[in-house]
Design a protein around this motif. Sequence first.
Motif, PDB file in Angstrom:
ATOM      1  N   THR A  16       0.858  -1.180   0.000  1.00 18.97           N
ATOM      2  CA  THR A  16       0.000   0.000   0.000  1.00 18.97           C
ATOM      3  C   THR A  16       0.895   1.232   0.000  1.00 18.97           C
ATOM      4  O   THR A  16       2.015   1.195   0.531  1.00 18.97           O
ATOM      5  CB  THR A  16      -0.964  -0.004   1.205  1.00 18.97           C
ATOM      6  OG1 THR A  16      -1.881   1.086   1.097  1.00 18.97           O
ATOM      7  CG2 THR A  16      -0.208   0.092   2.528  1.00 18.97           C
ATOM      8  N   GLU A  17       0.455   2.309  -0.592  1.00 20.45           N
ATOM      9  CA  GLU A  17       1.310   3.468  -0.831  1.00 20.45           C
ATOM     10  C   GLU A  17       1.449   4.355   0.403  1.00 20.45           C
ATOM     11  O   GLU A  17       0.456   4.789   0.994  1.00 20.45           O
ATOM     12  CB  GLU A  17       0.749   4.301  -1.994  1.00 20.45           C
ATOM     13  CG  GLU A  17       1.674   5.427  -2.435  1.00 20.45           C
ATOM     14  CD  GLU A  17       1.160   6.180  -3.652  1.00 20.45           C
ATOM     15  OE1 GLU A  17       1.894   7.041  -4.185  1.00 20.45           O
ATOM     16  OE2 GLU A  17       0.013   5.914  -4.079  1.00 20.45           O
ATOM     17  N   ASN A  18       2.692   4.620   0.779  1.00 15.70           N
ATOM     18  CA  ASN A  18       3.029   5.535   1.877  1.00 15.70           C
ATOM     19  C   ASN A  18       2.148   5.360   3.123  1.00 15.70           C
ATOM     20  O   ASN A  18       1.492   6.295   3.581  1.00 15.70           O
ATOM     21  CB  ASN A  18       2.931   6.988   1.396  1.00 15.70           C
ATOM     22  CG  ASN A  18       4.027   7.370   0.426  1.00 15.70           C
ATOM     23  OD1 ASN A  18       5.022   6.658   0.288  1.00 15.70           O
ATOM     24  ND2 ASN A  18       3.853   8.479  -0.259  1.00 15.70           N
ATOM     25  N   PRO A  19       2.167   4.165   3.737  1.00 14.24           N
ATOM     26  CA  PRO A  19       1.434   3.993   4.995  1.00 14.24           C
ATOM     27  C   PRO A  19       2.273   4.551   6.156  1.00 14.24           C
ATOM     28  O   PRO A  19       2.890   3.796   6.920  1.00 14.24           O
ATOM     29  CB  PRO A  19       1.272   2.480   5.084  1.00 14.24           C
ATOM     30  CG  PRO A  19       2.498   1.946   4.417  1.00 14.24           C
ATOM     31  CD  PRO A  19       2.809   2.918   3.307  1.00 14.24           C
ATOM     32  N   THR A  20       2.285   5.861   6.300  1.00 13.62           N
ATOM     33  CA  THR A  20       3.237   6.521   7.192  1.00 13.62           C
ATOM     34  C   THR A  20       2.789   6.577   8.647  1.00 13.62           C
ATOM     35  O   THR A  20       3.575   6.945   9.511  1.00 13.62           O
ATOM     36  CB  THR A  20       3.527   7.950   6.709  1.00 13.62           C
ATOM     37  OG1 THR A  20       2.291   8.687   6.660  1.00 13.62           O
ATOM     38  CG2 THR A  20       4.171   7.931   5.332  1.00 13.62           C
ATOM     39  N   PHE A  21       1.532   6.233   8.923  1.00 10.92           N
ATOM     40  CA  PHE A  21       1.123   6.119  10.321  1.00 10.92           C
ATOM     41  C   PHE A  21       0.103   4.998  10.440  1.00 10.92           C
ATOM     42  O   PHE A  21      -0.781   4.848   9.593  1.00 10.92           O
ATOM     43  CB  PHE A  21       0.544   7.427  10.859  1.00 10.92           C
ATOM     44  CG  PHE A  21       0.648   7.506  12.361  1.00 10.92           C
ATOM     45  CD1 PHE A  21       1.796   7.999  12.975  1.00 10.92           C
ATOM     46  CD2 PHE A  21      -0.380   7.049  13.177  1.00 10.92           C
ATOM     47  CE1 PHE A  21       1.916   8.044  14.348  1.00 10.92           C
ATOM     48  CE2 PHE A  21      -0.277   7.090  14.558  1.00 10.92           C
ATOM     49  CZ  PHE A  21       0.870   7.591  15.152  1.00 10.92           C
ATOM     50  N   LEU A  22       0.259   4.226  11.522  1.00 12.04           N
ATOM     51  CA  LEU A  22      -0.572   3.052  11.753  1.00 12.04           C
ATOM     52  C   LEU A  22      -1.218   3.135  13.135  1.00 12.04           C
ATOM     53  O   LEU A  22      -0.699   3.789  14.034  1.00 12.04           O
ATOM     54  CB  LEU A  22       0.263   1.768  11.690  1.00 12.04           C
ATOM     55  CG  LEU A  22       1.217   1.598  10.505  1.00 12.04           C
ATOM     56  CD1 LEU A  22       2.070   0.347  10.703  1.00 12.04           C
ATOM     57  CD2 LEU A  22       0.428   1.511   9.201  1.00 12.04           C
ATOM     58  N   TYR A  23      -2.343   2.449  13.275  1.00 13.02           N
ATOM     59  CA  TYR A  23      -2.997   2.343  14.574  1.00 13.02           C
ATOM     60  C   TYR A  23      -3.700   0.999  14.657  1.00 13.02           C
ATOM     61  O   TYR A  23      -4.338   0.575  13.691  1.00 13.02           O
ATOM     62  CB  TYR A  23      -4.018   3.477  14.767  1.00 13.02           C
ATOM     63  CG  TYR A  23      -4.467   3.648  16.193  1.00 13.02           C
ATOM     64  CD1 TYR A  23      -3.778   4.495  17.057  1.00 13.02           C
ATOM     65  CD2 TYR A  23      -5.574   2.962  16.689  1.00 13.02           C
ATOM     66  CE1 TYR A  23      -4.183   4.655  18.373  1.00 13.02           C
ATOM     67  CE2 TYR A  23      -5.985   3.115  18.005  1.00 13.02           C
ATOM     68  CZ  TYR A  23      -5.280   3.965  18.841  1.00 13.02           C
ATOM     69  OH  TYR A  23      -5.675   4.116  20.152  1.00 13.02           O
ATOM     70  N   GLN A  24      -3.579   0.311  15.793  1.00  8.05           N
ATOM     71  CA  GLN A  24      -4.232  -0.975  15.975  1.00  8.05           C
ATOM     72  C   GLN A  24      -5.433  -0.840  16.916  1.00  8.05           C
ATOM     73  O   GLN A  24      -5.388  -0.065  17.875  1.00  8.05           O
ATOM     74  CB  GLN A  24      -3.266  -2.001  16.576  1.00  8.05           C
ATOM     75  CG  GLN A  24      -2.138  -2.397  15.644  1.00  8.05           C
ATOM     76  CD  GLN A  24      -1.432  -3.654  16.131  1.00  8.05           C
ATOM     77  OE1 GLN A  24      -1.919  -4.759  15.934  1.00  8.05           O
ATOM     78  NE2 GLN A  24      -0.284  -3.483  16.750  1.00  8.05           N
ATOM     79  N   SER A  25      -6.469  -1.605  16.639  1.00  6.80           N
ATOM     80  CA  SER A  25      -7.618  -1.627  17.539  1.00  6.80           C
ATOM     81  C   SER A  25      -7.184  -2.216  18.880  1.00  6.80           C
ATOM     82  O   SER A  25      -6.133  -2.853  18.991  1.00  6.80           O
ATOM     83  CB  SER A  25      -8.753  -2.460  16.930  1.00  6.80           C
ATOM     84  OG  SER A  25      -8.324  -3.798  16.714  1.00  6.80           O
ATOM     85  N   GLN A  26      -7.990  -2.026  19.900  1.00  6.28           N
ATOM     86  CA  GLN A  26      -7.627  -2.480  21.239  1.00  6.28           C
ATOM     87  C   GLN A  26      -7.403  -3.985  21.306  1.00  6.28           C
ATOM     88  O   GLN A  26      -6.544  -4.460  22.041  1.00  6.28           O
ATOM     89  CB  GLN A  26      -8.709  -2.060  22.235  1.00  6.28           C
ATOM     90  CG  GLN A  26      -8.769  -0.557  22.463  1.00  6.28           C
ATOM     91  CD  GLN A  26      -9.944  -0.141  23.329  1.00  6.28           C
ATOM     92  OE1 GLN A  26     -10.765  -0.954  23.719  1.00  6.28           O
ATOM     93  NE2 GLN A  26     -10.029   1.156  23.619  1.00  6.28           N
ATOM     94  N   ASN A  27      -8.155  -4.758  20.516  1.00  2.74           N
ATOM     95  CA  ASN A  27      -7.992  -6.213  20.536  1.00  2.74           C
ATOM     96  C   ASN A  27      -6.938  -6.710  19.545  1.00  2.74           C
ATOM     97  O   ASN A  27      -6.746  -7.921  19.384  1.00  2.74           O
ATOM     98  CB  ASN A  27      -9.330  -6.913  20.257  1.00  2.74           C
ATOM     99  CG  ASN A  27      -9.892  -6.590  18.867  1.00  2.74           C
ATOM    100  OD1 ASN A  27      -9.228  -5.975  18.032  1.00  2.74           O
ATOM    101  ND2 ASN A  27     -11.127  -6.996  18.626  1.00  2.74           N
ATOM    102  N   LYS A  28      -6.247  -5.789  18.874  1.00  2.00           N
ATOM    103  CA  LYS A  28      -5.166  -6.104  17.929  1.00  2.00           C
ATOM    104  C   LYS A  28      -5.647  -6.857  16.682  1.00  2.00           C
ATOM    105  O   LYS A  28      -4.831  -7.400  15.925  1.00  2.00           O
ATOM    106  CB  LYS A  28      -4.056  -6.928  18.604  1.00  2.00           C
ATOM    107  CG  LYS A  28      -3.475  -6.309  19.857  1.00  2.00           C
ATOM    108  CD  LYS A  28      -2.717  -5.040  19.582  1.00  2.00           C
ATOM    109  CE  LYS A  28      -2.040  -4.525  20.841  1.00  2.00           C
ATOM    110  NZ  LYS A  28      -1.323  -3.257  20.626  1.00  2.00           N
ATOM    111  N   GLU A  29      -6.952  -6.887  16.445  1.00  2.00           N
ATOM    112  CA  GLU A  29      -7.489  -7.630  15.303  1.00  2.00           C
ATOM    113  C   GLU A  29      -7.668  -6.757  14.056  1.00  2.00           C
ATOM    114  O   GLU A  29      -7.830  -7.268  12.961  1.00  2.00           O
ATOM    115  CB  GLU A  29      -8.829  -8.273  15.672  1.00  2.00           C
ATOM    116  CG  GLU A  29      -8.714  -9.373  16.729  1.00  2.00           C
ATOM    117  CD  GLU A  29      -7.783 -10.490  16.292  1.00  2.00           C
ATOM    118  OE1 GLU A  29      -7.871 -10.906  15.126  1.00  2.00           O
ATOM    119  OE2 GLU A  29      -6.970 -10.940  17.120  1.00  2.00           O
ATOM    120  N   ARG A  30      -7.684  -5.445  14.234  1.00  2.00           N
ATOM    121  CA  ARG A  30      -7.838  -4.529  13.114  1.00  2.00           C
ATOM    122  C   ARG A  30      -6.665  -3.552  13.083  1.00  2.00           C
ATOM    123  O   ARG A  30      -6.209  -3.088  14.134  1.00  2.00           O
ATOM    124  CB  ARG A  30      -9.154  -3.738  13.217  1.00  2.00           C
ATOM    125  CG  ARG A  30     -10.392  -4.632  13.264  1.00  2.00           C
ATOM    126  CD  ARG A  30     -10.675  -5.264  11.920  1.00  2.00           C
ATOM    127  NE  ARG A  30     -11.848  -6.126  11.955  1.00  2.00           N
ATOM    128  CZ  ARG A  30     -11.820  -7.441  12.138  1.00  2.00           C
ATOM    129  NH1 ARG A  30     -10.663  -8.058  12.314  1.00  2.00           N
ATOM    130  NH2 ARG A  30     -12.933  -8.154  12.143  1.00  2.00           N
TER     131      ARG A  30
END
Length: 388
Positions: free
Chosen positions: A81-95
């Motif tokens: 995926t193009e330039n995924p420069t910031f990430l965040y995970q849901s609390q249960n780590k599933e998303r």
Amino acid sequence: MTYRTTFKYISILSIFLFAIGMGCKEKKEAKIETTEMKIEKPMGLEILIGTYTKEESQGIYKAYFDESTGTLSKPQLLVETENPTFLYQSQNKERVFAVNEVKEGKAISFSWNEDRTRLNPISEQLTGGSGPCHITLNNAQNFVAIANYGSGTFTLLKTNEDGDFLGEAKVRNHQGSGPVMPAQKSAHAHYSAFDDNDKYVYVVDLGIDKVLSYTIDNNGKLGNEQTALQMDPGDGPRHMAFHPTKKNMAFIINEHSNSVVSVSINHETGTFTRIDKKSTIPKNFTEPSFCADMHLSADGKFLYGSNRGHNSIVVFSVSDEGKLDLIDTVSVEGDWPRNFTLSPNGQYMLVANQKSNNITVFKIDAKTGIPSYTGQQIALSMPVCLKF
């Protein structure tokens, strides 16, 4: 014994010895194969890595970090995926949620495949702005906030537990400028965060030297923009962090003035009051440098910030009243530390160095708070975000 009898005896013995040898060889080879499988199996905590895909990287990667040894595995590509420069995970780590930092910005949500070796896209939506550089979820996990750096806008998206984006994006445009040209010619939203009760969403705008706040209700209705804190001219506020144990305290790191500000929070009004301000670089350093990321230790006693240019991590002690005292600055063993993270056990720091294409590992002294380079690092093109 006749010749024929002797030959028969020798032949039977040879076949018997050959069979024994082959059996041993097969057992030995089976043992080696099992050992190799154990070596190849990764161990440790998952850490997700966001990148710029301008050079060799292709998207979001995953590595494994062993908290007992401080070792980091070779990164594996999860999704292109193009330039995924910031990430965040849901609390249960599933998303997993990511931004595409491009002219026509996108937010994308992902789910894991069965063995967590790939990320599969669930939903994507335009952010209504350009150059999105930060994404986060509220505590109820039903709204996503996005800061669009290029257009200076803030975006709110509704989501569900499956990771789908619902309805149209709500976009707020910031207006204004600052004295640092051309960087502050216009608004540049760079960070957003929800308070503990999901009553306010705070947006840090680097271009207009302000932290803004909006009220938000259960339906996602945003209130009018208000100034939570007016920064000093030319500060260029970039990121914010809440104190982990004192709910009425937060910290803001400034890209252009290379400084950190501590504030007290009025949870009724959504406004801040400044407590302290300290520089993140040595007084005798005169080369260009720009602050980037910031994190606090789990007990809130130490604050860390990254300096791009000085290429260091600054370490402050934090008093109960929010006063900051400089302890040290430590080389990141790389170039342009855009983002870093602390391990869940608080014993290690991992730093993503964008320009030197490496992620370096540091052991944190529990008493002094000072990180020391372990000699452990991995190579990856333009890493810019790390998330356990």
